[in-house]
Enzyme design. Structure first.
Site, PDB file in Angstrom:
ATOM      1  N   THR A   1       0.876  -1.182   0.000  1.00 17.51           N
ATOM      2  CA  THR A   1       0.000   0.000   0.000  1.00 17.51           C
ATOM      3  C   THR A   1       0.899   1.213   0.000  1.00 17.51           C
ATOM      4  O   THR A   1       1.818   1.293   0.811  1.00 17.51           O
ATOM      5  CB  THR A   1      -0.845   0.044   1.297  1.00 17.51           C
ATOM      6  OG1 THR A   1      -1.818  -0.970   1.208  1.00 17.51           O
ATOM      7  CG2 THR A   1      -1.524   1.389   1.482  1.00 17.51           C
TER       8      THR A   1
ATOM      9  N   GLY B   1     -10.607  -0.402   4.703  1.00 16.13           N
ATOM     10  CA  GLY B   1      -9.581  -0.225   5.737  1.00 16.13           C
ATOM     11  C   GLY B   1      -9.339   1.236   6.058  1.00 16.13           C
ATOM     12  O   GLY B   1     -10.223   2.091   5.902  1.00 16.13           O
ATOM     13  N   ASP B   2      -8.148   1.515   6.499  1.00 16.49           N
ATOM     14  CA  ASP B   2      -7.786   2.875   6.907  1.00 16.49           C
ATOM     15  C   ASP B   2      -7.430   3.794   5.738  1.00 16.49           C
ATOM     16  O   ASP B   2      -7.568   5.016   5.825  1.00 16.49           O
ATOM     17  CB  ASP B   2      -6.563   2.824   7.837  1.00 16.49           C
ATOM     18  CG  ASP B   2      -5.374   2.183   7.140  1.00 16.49           C
ATOM     19  OD1 ASP B   2      -5.555   1.110   6.511  1.00 16.49           O
ATOM     20  OD2 ASP B   2      -4.273   2.745   7.191  1.00 16.49           O
TER      21      ASP B   2
ATOM     22  N   ARG C   1     -15.453  -4.663   2.745  1.00 18.02           N
ATOM     23  CA  ARG C   1     -14.552  -4.194   3.814  1.00 18.02           C
ATOM     24  C   ARG C   1     -13.741  -2.982   3.344  1.00 18.02           C
ATOM     25  O   ARG C   1     -13.183  -2.969   2.252  1.00 18.02           O
ATOM     26  CB  ARG C   1     -13.603  -5.334   4.214  1.00 18.02           C
ATOM     27  CG  ARG C   1     -12.586  -4.960   5.286  1.00 18.02           C
ATOM     28  CD  ARG C   1     -11.261  -4.536   4.699  1.00 18.02           C
ATOM     29  NE  ARG C   1     -10.258  -4.284   5.738  1.00 18.02           N
ATOM     30  CZ  ARG C   1      -9.098  -3.683   5.512  1.00 18.02           C
ATOM     31  NH1 ARG C   1      -8.787  -3.245   4.300  1.00 18.02           N
ATOM     32  NH2 ARG C   1      -8.241  -3.499   6.479  1.00 18.02           N
TER      33      ARG C   1
ATOM     34  N   THR D   1       0.362   2.196   6.874  1.00 23.14           N
ATOM     35  CA  THR D   1       0.193   0.959   6.124  1.00 23.14           C
ATOM     36  C   THR D   1       0.061  -0.167   7.131  1.00 23.14           C
ATOM     37  O   THR D   1       0.429  -0.024   8.293  1.00 23.14           O
ATOM     38  CB  THR D   1       1.379   0.733   5.163  1.00 23.14           C
ATOM     39  OG1 THR D   1       1.173  -0.487   4.445  1.00 23.14           O
ATOM     40  CG2 THR D   1       2.703   0.645   5.887  1.00 23.14           C
ATOM     41  N   GLY D   2      -0.475  -1.291   6.670  1.00 18.57           N
ATOM     42  CA  GLY D   2      -0.642  -2.419   7.583  1.00 18.57           C
ATOM     43  C   GLY D   2      -2.104  -2.678   7.876  1.00 18.57           C
ATOM     44  O   GLY D   2      -2.972  -2.293   7.086  1.00 18.57           O
TER      45      GLY D   2
ATOM     46  N   GLY E   1      -5.429  -2.113   8.629  1.00 23.60           N
ATOM     47  CA  GLY E   1      -6.188  -0.874   8.693  1.00 23.60           C
ATOM     48  C   GLY E   1      -7.110  -0.775   9.894  1.00 23.60           C
ATOM     49  O   GLY E   1      -7.344   0.323  10.415  1.00 23.60           O
TER      50      GLY E   1
HETATM   51  N1  ASP Z   1      -3.761  -0.432   5.270  1.00 28.89           N
HETATM   52  C1  ASP Z   1      -4.334  -1.237   4.214  1.00 28.89           C
HETATM   53  C2  ASP Z   1      -5.718  -1.671   4.614  1.00 28.89           C
HETATM   54  O1  ASP Z   1      -5.936  -2.039   5.751  1.00 28.89           O
HETATM   55  C3  ASP Z   1      -3.562  -2.449   3.866  1.00 28.89           C
HETATM   56  C4  ASP Z   1      -2.086  -2.330   3.701  1.00 28.89           C
HETATM   57  O2  ASP Z   1      -1.452  -1.350   4.091  1.00 28.89           O
HETATM   58  O3  ASP Z   1      -1.510  -3.255   3.131  1.00 28.89           O
HETATM   59  O4  ASP Z   1      -6.575  -1.694   3.766  1.00 28.89           O
END
Ligand code: ASP
Length: 334
Positions: free
Chosen positions: A193, A223-224, A221, A244-245, A247
């Site tokens: 991301t 995310g953040d 769904r 990132t990560g 969310g």
């Molecule tokens: N932050 C993103 C989400 O949760 C995913 C990612 O960073 O890989 O959608």
């Protein structure tokens, strides 16, 4: 902290002298001359680009725009476009891994130096959702468009319909379906991301964030990444942050907004990123072993910070004419 000191520290930050804010704290009222000297010797670092993960081409693209006198807003949009078009990146744009029903749905947001923001959520069939988010910001009275409405708006704006599911992402989904147990996959070492922050030659800050979200997520769904204050926040007086990560964990702590507010209160970007990770991992009983969150931040002065829960988060930083991938410091050293 006494209120007077707090105000002194906060206003120092908003002047873009975060690096010396702790020094200012110890000055008495008669030391205005010393303050002026420090102010005049601190030259803000610009232009500057920082982006999550190993994204050299995206950062180089943004940096070139800034070096040629372009705006931070154009830089972050064009930088993100590079990753959206990169089919090998399976967490952004075309080639992103689908949801559990096999649909690739994209999320993106953009925020400019005026504090304006636009985002699109759960969009199918459009590769460059970062540009679509910018259109929402600039050409509508709204800030968010979701799903079919966002897609309809894209066609009205001349975006072309594309199949986002590449053969290799389809294969990955088919493999996942063999077990088909619902467990969204979070690869601790390699999320791609892209969250990007830039400061242009005039000192204006903008940010952008684009993703296909968690691989094999539930349909619908979000995310953040497209949520203001979650995956991205920019305040041109203070700085910006992006995430990132996982969310869900970023959203529960409003991570990017938190980081900018911590910088407003005088923390360096590094301290602010560390505290934001702390808010996640220090929750009572929180088992953070199986998920990753990483943050990047920059302040008005061009100081940067990055921090993650686990090892292997990295970021690309362009400053002083150099574009480098740098491994982030991290919390879980056990
Ligand atoms: N932050 C993103 C989400 O949760 C995913 C990612 O960073 O890989 O959608």
């Amino acid at each position: 902290m006494k209120r007077r000191n707090f105000i002194k520290k906060a206003s120092a930050t908003s002047l873009g002298i975060v690096a010396v804010s702790s020094t200012l704290m110890s000055f008495d009222e008669k030391s205005e001359d010393k303050k002026a000297v420090i102010l005049s010797t601190l030259k803000p670092i610009r232009p500057l680009v920082i982006a999550t993960w190993n994204t050299p081409l995206a950062v180089e693209t943004a940096a070139k725009i800034l070096q040629n006198g372009g705006s931070a807003l154009d830089a972050v949009e064009q930088g993100c476009i590079i990753e959206e078009a990169n089919e090998k990146n399976q967490t952004v744009g075309k080639g992103g891994l689908p949801d559990r029903d096999g649909d690739v749905t994209l999320d993106a947001c953009i925020m400019d130096n005026k504090g304006d923001y636009g985002s699109v959520l759960g969009v199918k069939n459009i590769t460059h959702v970062i540009s679509l988010a910018r259109k929402v910001m600039e050409d509508t009275p709204h800030v968010m468009l979701v799903g079919e409405g966002a897609e309809k708006f894209a066609y009205e704006k001349g975006f072309k319909k594309e199949n986002l599911l590449t053969e290799s992402s389809k294969k990955a989904w088919e493999n996942w379906k063999i077990k088909s147990e619902y467990k969204p996959i979070i690869n601790i070492e390699n999320h791609d991301t892209i969250g990007m922050l830039a400061i242009d030659k005039k000192g204006s800050i903008s940010g952008a964030c684009t993703t296909s979200g968690l691989a094999f997520k539930m349909a619908g769904r979000i995310g953040d990444s497209p949520i203001i204050g979650g995956g991205l926040f920019v305040d041109n007086e203070i700085g910006g942050a992006s995430a990132t990560g996982l969310g869900e964990e970023v959203l529960k702590t409003v991570g990017s907004f938190l980081i900018v507010e911590l910088m407003r209160q005088g923390k360096s970007p590094q301290e602010a990123c560390e505290e934001a990770i702390g808010r996640i991992v220090n929750k009572p009983g929180k088992d953070f072993k199986n998920f990753q969150v990483g943050y990047i931040a920059v302040n008005k002065q061009g100081e940067t910070g990055a921090y993650s829960i686990h090892e292997w988060f990295s970021y690309n930083l362009f400053k002083d004419g150099e574009n480098k991938n740098i491994k982030s410091d991290y919390f879980n050293k056990a």
